[in-house]
Design an enzyme around this catalytic site. Sequence first.
Site, mmCIF file in Angstrom:
data_model
loop_
_atom_site.group_PDB
_atom_site.id
_atom_site.type_symbol
_atom_site.label_atom_id
_atom_site.label_comp_id
_atom_site.label_asym_id
_atom_site.label_seq_id
_atom_site.Cartn_x
_atom_site.Cartn_y
_atom_site.Cartn_z
ATOM 1 N N ASP A 1 37.583 41.914 43.494
ATOM 2 C CA ASP A 1 38.642 40.957 43.838
ATOM 3 C C ASP A 1 38.049 39.561 43.655
ATOM 4 O O ASP A 1 36.828 39.377 43.723
ATOM 5 C CB ASP A 1 39.102 41.153 45.291
ATOM 6 C CG ASP A 1 40.454 40.494 45.567
ATOM 7 O OD1 ASP A 1 41.481 41.194 45.550
ATOM 8 O OD2 ASP A 1 40.482 39.260 45.781
ATOM 9 N N ARG B 1 52.756 26.650 52.014
ATOM 10 C CA ARG B 1 51.425 27.272 52.053
ATOM 11 C C ARG B 1 50.313 26.218 52.047
ATOM 12 O O ARG B 1 49.309 26.364 52.731
ATOM 13 C CB ARG B 1 51.243 28.206 50.858
ATOM 14 C CG ARG B 1 52.229 29.374 50.810
ATOM 15 C CD ARG B 1 51.797 30.475 51.776
ATOM 16 N NE ARG B 1 52.587 31.675 51.614
ATOM 17 C CZ ARG B 1 52.306 32.632 50.739
ATOM 18 N NH1 ARG B 1 51.271 32.523 49.935
ATOM 19 N NH2 ARG B 1 53.067 33.706 50.666
HETATM 20 C C1 LIG Z 1 48.714 41.732 46.733
HETATM 21 S S1 LIG Z 1 46.987 42.025 46.616
HETATM 22 C C2 LIG Z 1 46.986 43.595 45.763
HETATM 23 C C3 LIG Z 1 46.025 44.578 46.403
HETATM 24 C C4 LIG Z 1 46.087 45.992 45.824
HETATM 25 N N1 LIG Z 1 45.802 46.010 44.415
HETATM 26 C C5 LIG Z 1 47.431 46.614 46.091
HETATM 27 O O1 LIG Z 1 48.244 46.762 45.176
HETATM 28 O O2 LIG Z 1 47.693 46.967 47.245
HETATM 29 C C6 LIG Z 1 46.557 40.874 45.310
HETATM 30 C C7 LIG Z 1 45.054 40.608 45.233
HETATM 31 O O3 LIG Z 1 44.795 39.958 43.988
HETATM 32 C C8 LIG Z 1 43.707 39.074 44.178
HETATM 33 N N2 LIG Z 1 43.710 38.104 43.061
HETATM 34 C C9 LIG Z 1 44.544 37.045 42.856
HETATM 35 N N3 LIG Z 1 44.228 36.413 41.714
HETATM 36 C C10 LIG Z 1 43.179 37.090 41.177
HETATM 37 C C11 LIG Z 1 42.403 36.916 40.001
HETATM 38 N N4 LIG Z 1 42.643 35.910 39.151
HETATM 39 N N5 LIG Z 1 41.393 37.791 39.757
HETATM 40 C C12 LIG Z 1 41.137 38.804 40.623
HETATM 41 N N6 LIG Z 1 41.841 39.018 41.754
HETATM 42 C C13 LIG Z 1 42.849 38.171 42.029
HETATM 43 C C14 LIG Z 1 43.972 38.466 45.546
HETATM 44 O O4 LIG Z 1 42.787 37.939 46.117
HETATM 45 C C15 LIG Z 1 44.536 39.673 46.315
HETATM 46 O O5 LIG Z 1 43.530 40.323 47.063
#
Ligand SMILES: C[S@@+](CC[C@H](N)C(=O)[O-])C[C@H]1O[C@@H](n2cnc3c(N)ncnc32)[C@H](O)[C@@H]1O
Length: 298
Positions: A159, A50
């Site tokens: 987010d 990555r």
């Molecule tokens: C796999 S997606 C999940 C989206 C949605 N909640 C779902 O279940 O379909 C994970 C998201 O977490 C966000 N993320 C990662 N670390 C984070 C943090 N420390 N605080 C807030 N968001 C975070 C990423 O940017 C990403 O958009």
Amino acid sequence: MTHVAAHQPPARRGGEFELTEADFAAIAQLAYRHFGLYLTESKRSLVYSRLARRLRKHELPDFAAYVALLKGPEWENEKLDFLTALTTNTTHFFREAHHFTRLEKALLPDLIARARKRGRVRLWSAACSSGQEPYSLAMCIVRHCPEAADLDIKILATDIDPVIIAKAKAATYLPEEYESMPPDMRSECSQPRPGNYQLSSKVTRLVTFGVLNLMDELPFRGPFDAIFCRNVAIYFDKPTQARVWSKLTSVLRPGGELFIGHSERLSGEVSNCYENSGITSYRRVAGAVEPKARSLKT
Ligand SMILES: C[S@@+](CC[C@H](N)C(=O)[O-])C[C@H]1O[C@@H](n2cnc3c(N)ncnc32)[C@H](O)[C@@H]1O
């Protein structure tokens, strides 16, 4: 914290860039400190592949140079690309559909009745990615309460990634992104446009977006009637997960529900505040001790 072997094996060579044990440990430490991401040795090849893109982008010779960049004044410009390289934004409409069934059948009747009596209703989609999760919540509400935008019903969607939040705000999705949406909602809640679909304003008006790192102090107090925090805690280690659950609980109304991802589990002291209400959904028990929100910065 990230596990690093007690004795340092020789630097690994091979591949396009050199990634030494010390480089990996430095990367893991930065990811943990700023974003709560827990990178164990088992993630080494993922981290390599990555982040190799970032090295190419900056035309760097090896990971040591990338670590130096991350630790220098370029950090502010690089941090989001660093984070998004290590996580995924994967999401879709009505993901883990049983959560939306639970919301519609068990929670919305009372919440909508409250809103119709001029009460306040608040939902939160924490880590909402490109918006499909909060818009799915909004579509459920609109299905049962077409006048929702005129009532005090609001969905907060946050987010860490401002780029993904901009995409979410646009509320424009490709036909393949619509595949998981029930057909009645597809026609009811969106307009087809050349090459894509635009969600209608009766849905988008219910959602307010913001950028928020779950490691930071929450800038609001709630209380929320339901919180969806799904498929993000998988990136955190157990102590960080426990702090996030505690933080969410501090803004969830007693009787409100917490929905988490299919491979996530509630843990820590705060799990005593909940009873199971379905598959990975938890009802906050009235009267349970309210934990204090704490800063997650280490
Ligand atoms: C796999 S997606 C999940 C989206 C949605 N909640 C779902 O279940 O379909 C994970 C998201 O977490 C966000 N993320 C990662 N670390 C984070 C943090 N420390 N605080 C807030 N968001 C975070 C990423 O940017 C990403 O958009």
